[in-house]
Design an enzyme around this catalytic site. Sequence first.
Site, mmCIF file in Angstrom:
data_model
loop_
_atom_site.group_PDB
_atom_site.id
_atom_site.type_symbol
_atom_site.label_atom_id
_atom_site.label_comp_id
_atom_site.label_asym_id
_atom_site.label_seq_id
_atom_site.Cartn_x
_atom_site.Cartn_y
_atom_site.Cartn_z
ATOM 1 N N HIS A 164 0.864 -1.172 0.000
ATOM 2 C CA HIS A 164 0.000 0.000 0.000
ATOM 3 C C HIS A 164 0.908 1.231 0.000
ATOM 4 O O HIS A 164 1.729 1.404 0.908
ATOM 5 C CB HIS A 164 -0.924 0.000 1.211
ATOM 6 N N HIS A 169 3.192 -3.464 6.743
ATOM 7 C CA HIS A 169 2.004 -2.610 6.639
ATOM 8 C C HIS A 169 1.874 -1.703 7.859
ATOM 9 O O HIS A 169 2.356 -2.020 8.949
ATOM 10 C CB HIS A 169 0.745 -3.469 6.532
ATOM 11 N N GLU A 228 1.563 3.619 3.151
ATOM 12 C CA GLU A 228 1.938 3.053 4.452
ATOM 13 C C GLU A 228 3.461 3.114 4.539
ATOM 14 O O GLU A 228 4.171 2.234 4.047
ATOM 15 C CB GLU A 228 1.377 1.640 4.589
ATOM 16 N N GLU A 233 1.858 -5.743 10.824
ATOM 17 C CA GLU A 233 0.962 -4.588 10.823
ATOM 18 C C GLU A 233 1.248 -3.776 12.076
ATOM 19 O O GLU A 233 1.164 -4.302 13.193
ATOM 20 C CB GLU A 233 -0.490 -5.054 10.817
#
Length: 312
Positions: A19, A113, A22, A175
């Site tokens: 992404h 992420h 990010e 994450e």
Amino acid sequence: MEPVSLPALSRVAICGGTHGNEMSGVYLVRELQRQKLEKAGSATLTTVISNPRAVQVCKRYTDMDLNRCFTDAILSSPVTVATPYEVRRAQELNTLLGPKGKLGAVDLVCDLHNTTANMGLSLISYSVQDWVIMHIYRQVQRKITSAPVRFILLDLPLADVYSQDSLGKHGFSIEVGPQPHGVVRADIFNLMKEAVDQTLDWVQCFNSGSAFEGGEVDDVYTFVKSVYYPRDPETNQITAAIHPQVQDRDFCLLHPGDPMFLMFSGEIVKYEGEEVLHPFFVNECAYYEKSIAFHLARKMTVTIPPLQVKRD
């Protein structure tokens, strides 16, 4: 449990920018590339900026979400002039890191992420019976004390797994949050870097013959369902915000009858489920387009076997 022996992890990939907004993973991969870090002990290390077009414009994606493009169906779909960029890029990454589900795939994919949700550090994968991933998780959880460390299980068959980490023989996402999209925070960057360092340290120890004890691993959360924002049936506009008692309280307990949403008109919407569950990805910015307010999970403990490398 009986001890398990598995092949050495000879090829490892660290991926950022799946992404494009990010930023911790983007800058961490760039730093690894600047250092020309190409080995982790005996393992070959590949570093990848997964979605360079999205990174260039600092957007989550350009045509469609790259991290939903790694199902078998999408990876095998024909490419035409109308094919979205991210689908073409997913197929390129499958050539580079895969093929998915095949012997030629890299041994371990770690995809980086960020989330705007207050989730601390989470490892996300698709099986609690991938003993390599579970042992990596236990090391990360034991070694990192500056933030809560948890494991999220998204239980799907491999063919339907849609995220980039599924390209490897073993794979997981890291994450880390909260961090606004498009910026980098030093504390969040350092937390991600520490998790990557611990992962590479575990790989080196495993490949060198270290034996890892079995036992129980806690703070494992299994996805149950998504909760969607209330919306106006005519305009489809959101009509409520996350209730303050839930906001920033990822992985807390949500009991039946607890406040869940605060309507813009002032009413409180309560949780009507029959089971006590744990919300996560609470108020994630990127999920507004999907109308998702948060996910709900069930907490469990997993028993893992002793593990060591298989010698020829």
